[in-house]
Design a protein around this motif. Structure first.
Motif, PDB file in Angstrom:
ATOM      1  N   ALA A  62      64.196  26.417  31.114  1.00 57.48           N
ATOM      2  CA  ALA A  62      63.438  25.935  32.282  1.00 57.48           C
ATOM      3  C   ALA A  62      62.912  24.520  32.077  1.00 57.48           C
ATOM      4  CB  ALA A  62      62.274  26.882  32.579  1.00 57.48           C
ATOM      5  N   HIS A  63      62.750  24.077  30.826  1.00 59.71           N
ATOM      6  CA  HIS A  63      62.173  22.754  30.613  1.00 59.71           C
ATOM      7  C   HIS A  63      63.213  21.667  30.864  1.00 59.71           C
ATOM      8  CE1 HIS A  63      64.090  23.635  26.778  1.00 59.71           C
ATOM      9  NE2 HIS A  63      63.900  22.394  26.360  1.00 59.71           N
ATOM     10  N   ARG A  64      62.705  20.476  31.152  1.00 59.64           N
ATOM     11  CA  ARG A  64      63.573  19.355  31.504  1.00 59.64           C
ATOM     12  C   ARG A  64      64.075  18.616  30.282  1.00 59.64           C
ATOM     13  NH1 ARG A  64      62.774  14.050  31.941  1.00 59.64           N
ATOM     14  NH2 ARG A  64      60.542  14.308  31.531  1.00 59.64           N
ATOM     15  N   ALA A  65      63.198  18.432  29.287  1.00 56.31           N
ATOM     16  CA  ALA A  65      63.545  17.593  28.140  1.00 56.31           C
ATOM     17  C   ALA A  65      62.617  17.925  26.971  1.00 56.31           C
ATOM     18  CB  ALA A  65      63.424  16.114  28.512  1.00 56.31           C
TER      19      ALA A  65
ATOM     20  N   MET B 251      79.736  15.399  33.802  1.00 54.61           N
ATOM     21  CA  MET B 251      78.373  15.852  34.058  1.00 54.61           C
ATOM     22  C   MET B 251      77.514  14.657  34.429  1.00 54.61           C
ATOM     23  SD  MET B 251      76.033  18.416  31.746  1.00 54.61           S
ATOM     24  CE  MET B 251      77.203  19.733  32.099  1.00 54.61           C
ATOM     25  N   LEU B 252      76.673  14.840  35.435  1.00 54.48           N
ATOM     26  CA  LEU B 252      75.785  13.774  35.874  1.00 54.48           C
ATOM     27  C   LEU B 252      74.659  13.579  34.866  1.00 54.48           C
ATOM     28  CD1 LEU B 252      75.445  14.801  39.621  1.00 54.48           C
ATOM     29  CD2 LEU B 252      76.857  12.954  38.712  1.00 54.48           C
ATOM     30  N   GLU B 253      74.331  12.351  34.549  1.00 56.37           N
ATOM     31  CA  GLU B 253      73.207  12.044  33.669  1.00 56.37           C
ATOM     32  C   GLU B 253      71.916  12.586  34.277  1.00 56.37           C
ATOM     33  OE1 GLU B 253      70.407  10.632  31.017  1.00 56.37           O
ATOM     34  OE2 GLU B 253      72.560  10.963  30.753  1.00 56.37           O
ATOM     35  N   GLY B 254      71.106  13.222  33.433  1.00 58.01           N
ATOM     36  CA  GLY B 254      69.835  13.769  33.886  1.00 58.01           C
ATOM     37  C   GLY B 254      69.962  15.060  34.656  1.00 58.01           C
TER      38      GLY B 254
ATOM     39  N   ALA C 146      81.193   4.308  31.601  1.00 58.31           N
ATOM     40  CA  ALA C 146      80.805   3.208  30.711  1.00 58.31           C
ATOM     41  C   ALA C 146      79.317   2.906  30.788  1.00 58.31           C
ATOM     42  CB  ALA C 146      81.613   1.956  31.054  1.00 58.31           C
ATOM     43  N   THR C 147      78.696   3.112  31.942  1.00 56.80           N
ATOM     44  CA  THR C 147      77.272   2.823  32.115  1.00 56.80           C
ATOM     45  C   THR C 147      76.390   4.048  31.887  1.00 56.80           C
ATOM     46  OG1 THR C 147      77.466   3.215  34.500  1.00 56.80           O
ATOM     47  CG2 THR C 147      77.718   0.938  33.725  1.00 56.80           C
ATOM     48  N   LEU C 148      76.979   5.144  31.380  1.00 57.18           N
ATOM     49  CA  LEU C 148      76.263   6.382  31.051  1.00 57.18           C
ATOM     50  C   LEU C 148      75.672   7.065  32.287  1.00 57.18           C
ATOM     51  CD1 LEU C 148      76.357   4.701  28.304  1.00 57.18           C
ATOM     52  CD2 LEU C 148      74.439   6.137  27.592  1.00 57.18           C
ATOM     53  N   ASP C 149      76.243   6.797  33.437  1.00 52.65           N
ATOM     54  CA  ASP C 149      75.821   7.473  34.662  1.00 52.65           C
ATOM     55  C   ASP C 149      76.384   8.891  34.720  1.00 52.65           C
ATOM     56  OD1 ASP C 149      74.720   7.746  37.326  1.00 52.65           O
ATOM     57  OD2 ASP C 149      76.759   7.464  38.074  1.00 52.65           O
ATOM     58  N   ILE C 150      77.600   9.064  34.183  1.00 52.70           N
ATOM     59  CA  ILE C 150      78.205  10.381  34.029  1.00 52.70           C
ATOM     60  C   ILE C 150      78.809  10.480  32.631  1.00 52.70           C
ATOM     61  CG2 ILE C 150      78.702  10.700  36.483  1.00 52.70           C
ATOM     62  CD1 ILE C 150      81.590   9.869  35.929  1.00 52.70           C
ATOM     63  N   HIS C 151      79.031  11.713  32.188  1.00 52.11           N
ATOM     64  CA  HIS C 151      79.555  11.941  30.832  1.00 52.11           C
ATOM     65  C   HIS C 151      80.726  12.911  30.874  1.00 52.11           C
ATOM     66  CE1 HIS C 151      75.787  10.118  29.486  1.00 52.11           C
ATOM     67  NE2 HIS C 151      75.134  11.018  30.205  1.00 52.11           N
ATOM     68  N   PRO C 152      81.776  12.661  30.080  1.00 57.32           N
ATOM     69  CA  PRO C 152      82.815  13.686  29.916  1.00 57.32           C
ATOM     70  C   PRO C 152      82.186  14.934  29.296  1.00 57.32           C
ATOM     71  CG  PRO C 152      83.482  11.572  28.948  1.00 57.32           C
ATOM     72  CD  PRO C 152      82.038  11.460  29.262  1.00 57.32           C
ATOM     73  N   THR C 153      82.777  16.089  29.567  1.00 52.58           N
ATOM     74  CA  THR C 153      82.237  17.341  29.043  1.00 52.58           C
ATOM     75  C   THR C 153      83.255  18.052  28.157  1.00 52.58           C
ATOM     76  OG1 THR C 153      82.999  18.695  30.908  1.00 52.58           O
ATOM     77  CG2 THR C 153      80.824  17.646  31.116  1.00 52.58           C
TER      78      THR C 153
END
Length: 344
Positions: A128-131, A229-232, A251-258
């Motif tokens: 349930a926690h975010r981070a 996956m979307l960042e955040g 490249a800008t870390l907005d999305i990540h390969p999974t």
């Protein structure tokens, strides 16, 4: 790392040098960040507890014994390290009755310190926690150098391989060894009440896929057929095809390969990414087959993690690192990119 576990490759080559950490519980601090507060009413007491050298499950057991509450009625969002100073939320279901003692006194009797408390209408669920916010102290010559600073900045800019840390596999890799035995004879809930052995097996396969992509130089790049996956967020999507805009978002870390959290159901990958994952899983057919027979549901996990709110502070004898990582990410995965230590 234990001989049971491979020496998975690092993303940026060898670490800067040998260093020490976890010299004292205060030197490895973790603070859970829920992203919301208890509502103020309801049948569940939520307690924000600071504890040192005390695992999550042990704290839950102690609270249950003091209140005569079954363990299943005590909630927590994540399992925190025992050898650390940790701050995390617990919930206790007390329908129709108040806490029998002052919350601070209760927590002190269980071996912790109360930081916050409130009622809520629902049990605290896993994840349930975010981070998590980490404060880590490192000691040794290498952590006082310009080379260490440069590597730290590189990790902040480029992200870190999202390996499951060694604690997921138990001391000396014992959880993974036991997982192999359980999978060979057939996983049963009664043999793995908390699901840690099943989790260790799935984590190992994820790490193997991530290691393969690091070796191929594509852990932080888009492949044909990737799921992103979307960042955040834990939201993910499959791409119909690669274009410059998608590559730029990676490249800008907005999305990540999974990579795969292996189980039953479709992985969502196709083409090059699917072939790569299938080849890696084929090397571990026994483990993968046991996970399938356990009917774990397939999932995805980002191959890369972004380090947020990074800070570096020095004193005369060491360096403090501060960072925020999304839930499920391991601070030890960041440390192994920086320093050489037997447990990393």
């Amino acid at each position: 790392m234990s001989g049971i576990l491979p020496e998975w490759p690092r993303s940026f080559g060898l670490p800067v040098g040998p260093a020490r950490y976890r010299q004292h519980p205060d030197h490895f601090q973790v603070e859970e960040q829920l992203g919301f507060e208890p509502e103020g009413d309801g049948e569940h007491w939520w307690l924000f507890i600071e504890k040192a050298n005390l695992g999550t499950l042990e704290m839950a057991r102690r609270l249950g014994q003091l209140l005569d509450v079954e363990l299943k009625d005590i909630g927590y969002s994540g399992l925190k390290d025992r050898m650390a100073l940790t701050r995390q939320w617990f919930s206790i279901w007390l329908p129709g009755r108040p806490l029998p003692t002052d919350p601070a006194t209760l927590v002190e009797s269980a071996g912790g310190r109360l930081l916050n408390a409130g009622r809520h209408r629902r049990k605290l669920k896993r994840g349930a926690h975010r981070a998590n916010r980490f404060y880590l102290r490192l000691e040794g010559e290498c952590v006082m150098t310009d080379a260490f600073d440069a590597r730290w900045e590189q990790l902040l800019d480029d992200g870190v391989p999202n390996y499951f840390g060694p604690q997921r596999f138990g001391v000396g890799g014992e959880n993974l060894r036991r997982a192999r035995q359980v999978m060979d004879r057939g996983w049963r809930r009664r043999d793995d009440r908390q699901g840690m052995l099943l989790s260790s097996a799935r984590s190992f396969l994820f790490n193997e896929v991530l290691a393969e992509r690091i070796d191929l130089g594509c852990w932080n790049q888009a492949l044909e057929g990737d799921v992103f996956m979307l960042e955040g967020s834990h939201s993910h999507f499959a791409s119909d095809g690669l274009d410059e805009r998608l590559r730029q978002r990676v490249a800008t870390l907005d999305i990540h390969p999974t990579g795969p959290l292996y189980g039953t159901g479709r992985s969502g990958t196709s083409q090059t990414a699917e072939t790569l994952e299938r080849d890696v899983l084929h090397r571990h057919e026994s483990l993968a087959g046991g996970i399938e027979r356990a009917r774990a549901e397939a999932g995805r996990r980002a191959l890369r993690v972004r380090v947020e709110a990074g800070r570096l502070l020095r004193d005369e004898t060491g360096t403090w690192l501060g960072m925020t990582l999304p839930r499920g990410a391991f601070a030890t995965a960041v440390l192994r990119e920086l320093i050489d230590h037997p447990t990393l």
